[in-house]
Design a protein around this motif. Structure first.
Motif, PDB file in Angstrom:
ATOM      1  N   UNK A  86      -7.939   3.457  -3.562  1.00  0.00           N
ATOM      2  CA  UNK A  86      -8.910   2.644  -2.838  1.00  0.00           C
ATOM      3  C   UNK A  86      -8.716   1.156  -3.131  1.00  0.00           C
ATOM      4  N   UNK A  87      -8.458   0.833  -4.373  1.00  0.00           N
ATOM      5  CA  UNK A  87      -8.222  -0.567  -4.739  1.00  0.00           C
ATOM      6  C   UNK A  87      -6.942  -1.085  -4.104  1.00  0.00           C
ATOM      7  N   UNK A  88      -5.908  -0.256  -4.076  1.00  0.00           N
ATOM      8  CA  UNK A  88      -4.654  -0.659  -3.443  1.00  0.00           C
ATOM      9  C   UNK A  88      -4.870  -0.900  -1.958  1.00  0.00           C
ATOM     10  N   UNK A  89      -5.565   0.022  -1.318  1.00  0.00           N
ATOM     11  CA  UNK A  89      -5.818  -0.117   0.116  1.00  0.00           C
ATOM     12  C   UNK A  89      -6.602  -1.393   0.428  1.00  0.00           C
ATOM     13  N   UNK A  90      -7.604  -1.685  -0.370  1.00  0.00           N
ATOM     14  CA  UNK A  90      -8.407  -2.890  -0.138  1.00  0.00           C
ATOM     15  C   UNK A  90      -7.581  -4.149  -0.342  1.00  0.00           C
ATOM     16  N   UNK A  91      -6.725  -4.141  -1.358  1.00  0.00           N
ATOM     17  CA  UNK A  91      -5.879  -5.299  -1.633  1.00  0.00           C
ATOM     18  C   UNK A  91      -4.901  -5.543  -0.500  1.00  0.00           C
ATOM     19  N   UNK A  92      -4.279  -4.477  -0.023  1.00  0.00           N
ATOM     20  CA  UNK A  92      -3.278  -4.615   1.042  1.00  0.00           C
ATOM     21  C   UNK A  92      -3.936  -5.026   2.362  1.00  0.00           C
ATOM     22  N   UNK A  95      -4.844  -8.973   2.788  1.00  0.00           N
ATOM     23  CA  UNK A  95      -3.852 -10.008   2.522  1.00  0.00           C
ATOM     24  C   UNK A  95      -2.993 -10.263   3.749  1.00  0.00           C
ATOM     25  N   UNK A  96      -2.537 -11.532   3.892  1.00  0.00           N
ATOM     26  CA  UNK A  96      -1.701 -11.893   5.038  1.00  0.00           C
ATOM     27  C   UNK A  96      -0.296 -11.312   4.911  1.00  0.00           C
ATOM     28  N   UNK A  97       0.232 -11.363   3.724  1.00  0.00           N
ATOM     29  CA  UNK A  97       1.585 -10.841   3.470  1.00  0.00           C
ATOM     30  C   UNK A  97       1.450  -9.654   2.525  1.00  0.00           C
ATOM     31  N   UNK A  98       1.515  -8.458   3.100  1.00  0.00           N
ATOM     32  CA  UNK A  98       1.253  -7.263   2.303  1.00  0.00           C
ATOM     33  C   UNK A  98       1.897  -6.053   2.962  1.00  0.00           C
ATOM     34  N   UNK A  99       2.157  -5.013   2.186  1.00  0.00           N
ATOM     35  CA  UNK A  99       2.600  -3.753   2.796  1.00  0.00           C
ATOM     36  C   UNK A  99       1.460  -3.138   3.592  1.00  0.00           C
ATOM     37  N   UNK A 100       1.790  -2.165   4.407  1.00  0.00           N
ATOM     38  CA  UNK A 100       0.763  -1.398   5.087  1.00  0.00           C
ATOM     39  C   UNK A 100      -0.094  -0.661   4.053  1.00  0.00           C
ATOM     40  N   UNK A 101      -1.394  -0.562   4.271  1.00  0.00           N
ATOM     41  CA  UNK A 101      -2.228   0.196   3.330  1.00  0.00           C
ATOM     42  C   UNK A 101      -1.740   1.637   3.208  1.00  0.00           C
ATOM     43  N   UNK A 102      -2.021   2.293   2.092  1.00  0.00           N
ATOM     44  CA  UNK A 102      -1.554   3.672   1.887  1.00  0.00           C
ATOM     45  C   UNK A 102      -2.049   4.607   2.976  1.00  0.00           C
ATOM     46  N   UNK A 103      -1.167   5.476   3.419  1.00  0.00           N
ATOM     47  CA  UNK A 103      -1.539   6.504   4.398  1.00  0.00           C
ATOM     48  C   UNK A 103      -2.364   7.583   3.715  1.00  0.00           C
ATOM     49  N   UNK A 104      -2.902   8.486   4.510  1.00  0.00           N
ATOM     50  CA  UNK A 104      -3.662   9.591   3.933  1.00  0.00           C
ATOM     51  C   UNK A 104      -2.782  10.436   3.010  1.00  0.00           C
ATOM     52  N   UNK A 105      -1.536  10.675   3.432  1.00  0.00           N
ATOM     53  CA  UNK A 105      -0.625  11.466   2.593  1.00  0.00           C
ATOM     54  C   UNK A 105      -0.332  10.743   1.291  1.00  0.00           C
TER      55      UNK A 105
END
Length: 429
Positions: A86-92, A95-105
């Motif tokens: 959840x923290x990773x998803x919120x961080x991504x 942000x303007x320059x970031x990876x795609x948020x984590x998928x469900x998998x």
């Protein structure tokens, strides 16, 4: 740069490592050279994340179901650093320059975080082809040894007895919260930051004046076991940049003669300035010269010859984690040949009753006990000093508990809290 941007950069660096088969240090350097906007702090944080991913590559890939760079970075954040999905998803997402948020998998994989059923080489994060050799060295505990090798290494220093004692060094570095190391009587340990970086100790007055040298506690112990004495004739045959050379010089207290040699003149270059800074005055650097035996005058004269042999460096994976994934069986064969050559070159230098101390930063018996056994078969005038006797002679009797089946001393992150080192003391009749 934001933490999310650091993650994106780490993915780019890991992609370059995989595609170009380049060492991590070079890939990081190339990334920084092409992106001048990244400051030194940003580059350090990116490097720390890349190395976290490489240290635990196998176990991350097992849990994430992929060894792609994105999966490795997500796994490093989740499993190494303890950041929730959840923290990773919120961080991504923010942000303007970031990876795609984590998928469900990906979220499900991070939440499961199980290594149940994983083989030892996966749990221990080392190459599968080395499993048999790790089993020979550590048996059923090989995964735990590998896990210890996958942790961040501490920042250790050695107090230079030619300039002062450890108490003086601890006082000089008290602002860095330096503490005494548990095994080496000369060692100091400086805490790392949360992202694995150490302070710039080489800019500290204590270092600039020669009071301390950067040296892992295990390397310090290897030099102490060699037990160079004041007034002796000592040869450091594979001196390299001279870390152990300087440690031997301090033991000799400026008396006797110390000779440093290496087959590669480039490796010796830093030793000149380092010796001056450390206050060493009884050192001769014997640089190689094509076609000449620059140590011919030392045959049968040395009280001690230290062979810090070239090796695969398996004991130093904490500091160079990508090396374990680039290592190939052919490299091991080459190193074994070089080790035999180094031992054979050292033997004629040792005088009657003198000592030959064989050191590697490897944990593999092929490079350690097997090389010693082969040497003793070739040179029956030498015999091995038992680990307990060598430890007592060095004034460090507690090190006897690190004896390995070959009768030498074997240090490792799990056994001794140091880098991995093998130390065998041989005596000439």
């Amino acid at each position: 740069m934001t933490p999310a941007a650091h993650a994106l950069a780490a993915i780019e660096v890991l992609t370059a490592i995989a595609e170009r088969r380049s060492p991590a240090a070079q890939a990081l350097k190339d990334w920084g050279a092409s992106r001048r906007f990244a400051g030194s702090g940003d580059r350090a944080r990116i490097a720390s994340l890349v190395y976290d991913a490489l240290r635990s590559r196998s176990s991350i890939a097992w849990r994430m179901g992929s060894d792609e760079p994105r999966a490795l970075v997500l796994g490093a954040l989740a499993f190494v650093r303890g950041v929730s999905a959840e923290e990773i998803a919120a961080s991504f997402a923010g942000a303007a320059h970031a990876p795609e948020p984590p998928s469900e998998a990906e979220r499900a994989a991070m939440a499961a975080a199980s290594l149940g059923g994983a083989p030892a080489h996966v749990r221990g994060d080392y190459p599968e082809w080395l499993d048999e050799r790790f089993a020979a060295a550590f048996g059923d505990e090989r995964a735990e040894e590998g896990t210890a090798l996958a942790q961040r290494a501490p920042l250790d220093l050695r107090a230079n007895a030619l300039k002062g004692d450890r108490d003086k060094a601890l006082q000089a570095l008290s602002h860095l919260r330096a503490e005494a190391t548990p095994l080496s009587p000369l060692g100091l340990r400086v805490p790392l930051t949360s992202d694995g970086r150490g302070p710039p100790v080489q800019a500290e007055p204590a270092h600039l004046k020669g009071l301390v040298e950067v040296q892992d506690e295990g390397s310090q112990l290897a030099a102490l076991i060699a037990a160079a004495g004041p007034g002796e004739q000592v040869v450091d045959l594979c001196a390299g940049a001279g870390g152990k050379t300087l440690a031997l010089a301090a033991q000799m207290e400026g008396r006797g003669q110390l000779y440093a040699h290496d087959s590669d003149i480039r490796r010796l270059a830093p030793l000149h300035d380092r010796a001056t800074r450390a206050g060493v005055h009884n050192l001769q650097i014997r640089s190689p010269r094509r076609g000449a035996d620059v140590l011919a005058d030392l045959h049968d004269r040395a009280d001690l010859v230290l062979v810090d042999a070239p090796c695969t460096g398996t004991g130093t994976w904490r500091r160079n984690p990508d090396a374990k994934w680039r290592m190939r069986p052919g490299a091991l064969e080459i190193r074994m040949s070089e080790q035999d050559q180094a031992l054979d070159a050292a033997a004629p230098l040792v005088k009657s009753g003198g000592r030959l101390v064989y050191v590697t930063c490897s944990l593999l018996a092929d490079e350690n006990g097997h090389r010693v056994a082969a040497f003793l078969a070739r040179r029956p005038e030498f015999s091995q000093v038992p680990a307990a006797e060598a430890a007592i002679a060095a004034g460090l009797p507690s090190l006897a508990r690190f004896a390995d089946p070959s009768g030498a001393i074997l240090l490792s992150p799990r056994r001794s809290g140091t880098d991995g080192f093998f130390v065998a003391v041989l005596r000439r009749a």
